[in-house]
Design an enzyme around this catalytic site. Structure first.
Site, mmCIF file in Angstrom:
data_model
loop_
_atom_site.group_PDB
_atom_site.id
_atom_site.type_symbol
_atom_site.label_atom_id
_atom_site.label_comp_id
_atom_site.label_asym_id
_atom_site.label_seq_id
_atom_site.Cartn_x
_atom_site.Cartn_y
_atom_site.Cartn_z
ATOM 1 N N GLU A 86 0.258 -62.758 50.510
ATOM 2 C CA GLU A 86 -0.565 -62.757 49.301
ATOM 3 C C GLU A 86 -0.967 -61.340 48.894
ATOM 4 O OE1 GLU A 86 -1.066 -66.806 51.197
ATOM 5 O OE2 GLU A 86 -0.857 -64.745 51.900
ATOM 6 N N GLU A 114 4.425 -60.157 65.375
ATOM 7 C CA GLU A 114 4.869 -59.799 64.032
ATOM 8 C C GLU A 114 4.538 -58.346 63.695
ATOM 9 O OE1 GLU A 114 4.751 -63.559 61.140
ATOM 10 O OE2 GLU A 114 2.783 -63.118 62.022
ATOM 11 N N LYS A 149 9.611 -65.497 52.896
ATOM 12 C CA LYS A 149 9.619 -65.032 54.279
ATOM 13 C C LYS A 149 10.454 -66.027 55.081
ATOM 14 C CE LYS A 149 6.428 -63.652 57.960
ATOM 15 N NZ LYS A 149 5.019 -63.634 58.376
ATOM 16 N N TYR A 191 16.524 -51.680 36.324
ATOM 17 C CA TYR A 191 16.319 -52.540 37.488
ATOM 18 C C TYR A 191 16.605 -51.822 38.795
ATOM 19 C CZ TYR A 191 21.195 -53.443 36.161
ATOM 20 O OH TYR A 191 22.498 -53.304 35.770
#
Length: 124
Positions: free
Chosen positions: A73, A21, A98, A53
């Protein structure tokens, strides 16, 4: 309070704890709901009175695409901090996905709600 939202903002990033990863970019998906009083923008028809935005999305793309977090997190907390502090949003809900992290699931991720912290006058 009104809600300004961004749905399915896709950003490629280095994210994860496994060696493989750390070598590839993975596409993350973000949904944001941001509390914002739209009355001033509605009255003036001026972008300066609105929560832009596009500016929020551009800032998050810049931040996340340049990051190398191990955990969603940690990334999610930083994203919340950016939106709350840099865009003066009072409250937000962030859904960070994810896709592909668990083969049997469409996506995994987090749902966070955060508000601005007001200083405690007692210092506690």
């Amino acid at each position: 309070m009104d809600i300004v939202f961004i749905e399915d903002l896709r950003i490629d990033a280095i994210i994860g704890i496994y060696d493989w990863e750390r070598q590839v970019h993975q596409t993350l998906s973000l949904d944001l709901e941001m509390a914002w009083d739209n009355r001033a923008a509605a009255a003036s028809d001026n972008i300066e009175d609105a929560l832009n935005y596009k500016s929020v999305a551009d800032r998050l793309i810049q931040f996340i695409s340049g990051s190398e977090f191990q955990l969603l997190e940690a990334m999610a907390e930083q994203v919340c901090d950016i939106v709350l502090t840099e865009f003066a949003v009072e409250w937000l809900r962030l859904r960070l996905r994810k896709p592909g992290a668990v083969p049997q699931a469409k996506a995994v991720g987090l749902l966070l709600e955060r508000g601005r912290r007001t200083p405690d006058p007692a210092g506690v």
